[in-house]
Design a protein around this motif. Structure first.
Motif, short mmCIF file in Angstrom:
data_model
loop_
_atom_site.label_atom_id
_atom_site.label_comp_id
_atom_site.label_asym_id
_atom_site.label_seq_id
_atom_site.Cartn_x
_atom_site.Cartn_y
_atom_site.Cartn_z
N ALA A 259 3.45 -58.32 13.55
CA ALA A 259 3.51 -56.94 14.05
C ALA A 259 4.89 -56.57 14.56
N PHE A 260 5.55 -57.47 15.31
CA PHE A 260 6.76 -57.08 16.04
C PHE A 260 8.04 -57.79 15.58
N GLN A 261 7.91 -58.76 14.68
CA GLN A 261 9.12 -59.36 14.12
C GLN A 261 9.29 -58.98 12.64
N LEU A 262 8.16 -58.93 11.91
CA LEU A 262 8.21 -58.52 10.50
C LEU A 262 7.80 -57.07 10.31
N PHE A 263 7.36 -56.42 11.41
CA PHE A 263 7.00 -54.99 11.39
C PHE A 263 5.93 -54.68 10.33
N ARG A 264 4.89 -55.50 10.29
CA ARG A 264 3.76 -55.28 9.37
C ARG A 264 2.51 -55.04 10.23
N SER A 265 2.42 -53.85 10.79
CA SER A 265 1.33 -53.55 11.72
C SER A 265 -0.03 -53.58 11.05
N GLY A 266 -0.11 -53.09 9.82
CA GLY A 266 -1.40 -53.09 9.13
C GLY A 266 -1.91 -54.50 8.88
N TYR A 267 -1.01 -55.36 8.39
CA TYR A 267 -1.41 -56.75 8.13
C TYR A 267 -1.77 -57.46 9.43
N ALA A 268 -0.99 -57.21 10.50
CA ALA A 268 -1.30 -57.81 11.80
C ALA A 268 -2.67 -57.33 12.29
N SER A 269 -3.02 -56.09 12.04
CA SER A 269 -4.34 -55.57 12.45
C SER A 269 -5.46 -56.28 11.70
N ALA A 270 -5.23 -56.55 10.40
CA ALA A 270 -6.24 -57.29 9.63
C ALA A 270 -6.41 -58.70 10.19
N LEU A 271 -5.29 -59.35 10.58
CA LEU A 271 -5.37 -60.68 11.20
C LEU A 271 -6.12 -60.61 12.53
N ALA A 272 -5.88 -59.53 13.29
CA ALA A 272 -6.60 -59.37 14.57
C ALA A 272 -8.10 -59.23 14.33
N MET A 273 -8.48 -58.57 13.25
CA MET A 273 -9.91 -58.44 12.94
C MET A 273 -10.51 -59.80 12.58
N LEU A 274 -9.73 -60.64 11.87
CA LEU A 274 -10.20 -61.99 11.55
C LEU A 274 -10.41 -62.80 12.83
N LEU A 275 -9.43 -62.74 13.74
CA LEU A 275 -9.56 -63.47 15.00
C LEU A 275 -10.75 -62.96 15.80
N PHE A 276 -10.95 -61.65 15.82
CA PHE A 276 -12.11 -61.07 16.52
C PHE A 276 -13.41 -61.60 15.93
N ALA A 277 -13.49 -61.67 14.59
CA ALA A 277 -14.72 -62.15 13.94
C ALA A 277 -15.00 -63.62 14.29
N VAL A 278 -13.95 -64.43 14.34
CA VAL A 278 -14.13 -65.85 14.68
C VAL A 278 -14.61 -65.99 16.13
N ILE A 279 -13.97 -65.25 17.05
CA ILE A 279 -14.38 -65.31 18.46
C ILE A 279 -15.82 -64.84 18.62
N LEU A 280 -16.17 -63.76 17.91
CA LEU A 280 -17.54 -63.23 17.99
C LEU A 280 -18.55 -64.27 17.49
N LEU A 281 -18.22 -64.96 16.40
CA LEU A 281 -19.11 -65.98 15.85
C LEU A 281 -19.29 -67.15 16.83
N VAL A 282 -18.18 -67.63 17.38
CA VAL A 282 -18.26 -68.74 18.33
C VAL A 282 -19.06 -68.35 19.58
N THR A 283 -18.83 -67.14 20.08
CA THR A 283 -19.56 -66.67 21.25
C THR A 283 -21.05 -66.54 20.96
N ALA A 284 -21.38 -66.06 19.77
CA ALA A 284 -22.80 -65.93 19.40
C ALA A 284 -23.47 -67.29 19.34
N VAL A 285 -22.77 -68.29 18.81
CA VAL A 285 -23.33 -69.65 18.76
C VAL A 285 -23.56 -70.18 20.17
N GLN A 286 -22.60 -69.97 21.05
CA GLN A 286 -22.76 -70.41 22.44
C GLN A 286 -23.93 -69.69 23.10
#
Length: 299
Positions: A259-286
């Motif tokens: 997002a802030f070194q390569l200035f690819r905000s859209g791609y960084a947002s997609a990565l943030a969605m992936l991280l959100f999905a992983v955290i949501l899955l782990v939290t649901a399992v717990q």
């Protein structure tokens, strides 16, 4: 007439309640809901923070699936979580059990254990970077007293991530201990007295009384600490910058780079969605694991 009067009273009370809630709801919408919606929308665009965003559909997600650096960052993040959470939880539980006893100076020790949590992570990262310096750091100087030649901790692909995890464990174990200690002190003493009458030993009392009744507190600290570990950024930024060789490049730091070194905000947002999905899955399992095993009523 009486019915109309009661109805007007309920409407007035409802309006007053919404007016009281309005500032909090406005803050929630402005600082939580709006950024989340913005990230979701931005993940379908390509934007270099200058000019107009360009709609690319699912291109960011397709690129993400084939990006080996993304999966390396995800493996690093999971490795960090596995190093951090079990060690931190076990240490915090041992400290909480010790602090739950009426020891002389117990309150002083509680304050000392919590002090690292109150410090700024960036400042701690700088201090620990000095401490792990291979030539002048106190860690290698201490090991030298026993004839051990310490490695270049933060320049080693094998040691860098365990060092980052140990710094986090040192900083947050006292904070976790507080919640577990509160859970221990909520357990009625009468249960232990009844167990004593039945001839139960310390191990049996710990396994049959303490651990089952501590599950609400354990659930809380595991969920919050796991989410915090997946989002670890500041220690990486200060101590290693994702190196050496990408061995400490976690997902949050990788998102920052995109997002802030390569200035690819859209791609960084997609990565943030992936991280959100992983955290949501782990939290649901717990949540599923603890939901059927947690006892909330101690009466």
């Amino acid at each position: 007439m009486a019915g109309n009067h009661r109805r007007r009273g309920r409407v007035r009370a409802t309006l007053e309640a919404y007016l009281l809630l309005a500032p909090s709801l406005a803050g929630l919408l402005l600082f939580l809901v709006a950024p989340i919606v913005g990230v979701v929308v931005m993940s379908f665009f390509e934007w270099n923070l200058m000019g107009a965003p360009h709609f690319v559909g699912l291109a960011n997600y397709r690129e993400m699936m084939g990006d080996s650096e993304v999966w390396r960052a995800m493996r690093n993040t999971v490795y960090y979580v596995l190093l951090n959470i079990p060690a931190q939880t076990v240490l915090a539980l041992l400290l909480a059990l010790a602090m739950n006893r009426k020891l002389r100076g117990g309150k002083v020790f509680r304050v000392l254990f919590v002090l690292p949590w109150m410090a700024m992570p960036v400042a701690l990262g700088i201090v620990w970077s000095w401490a792990f310096d291979p030539q002048h750091g106190v860690v290698n100087q201490f090991l030298a007293l026993f004839g051990v030649d310490g490695p270049a901790w933060l320049s080693s692909t094998g040691w860098a991530m365990p060092v980052l995890a140990s710094v986090n464990i040192w900083q947050y174990t006292g904070y976790t201990m507080l919640f577990l200690l509160a859970g221990l002190q909520a357990i009625p003493e009468s249960l232990y007295e009844a167990a004593d009458l039945d001839g139960a030993g310390p191990v049996h009392r710990f396994l049959r009384i303490t651990l089952p009744l501590l599950r609400p507190s354990m659930f809380f600290v595991l969920v919050t600490n796991t989410i915090g570990s997946f989002q670890m950024f500041d220690t990486v930024y200060v101590m290693t910058q994702g190196g050496p060789g990408g061995s400490t490049d976690t997902m949050n730091y990788h998102i920052y780079q995109q997002a802030f070194q390569l200035f690819r905000s859209g791609y960084a947002s997609a990565l943030a969605m992936l991280l959100f999905a992983v955290i949501l899955l782990v939290t649901a399992v717990q949540l599923l694991y603890f939901r059927k095993r947690t006892i909330y009523d101690f009466s």
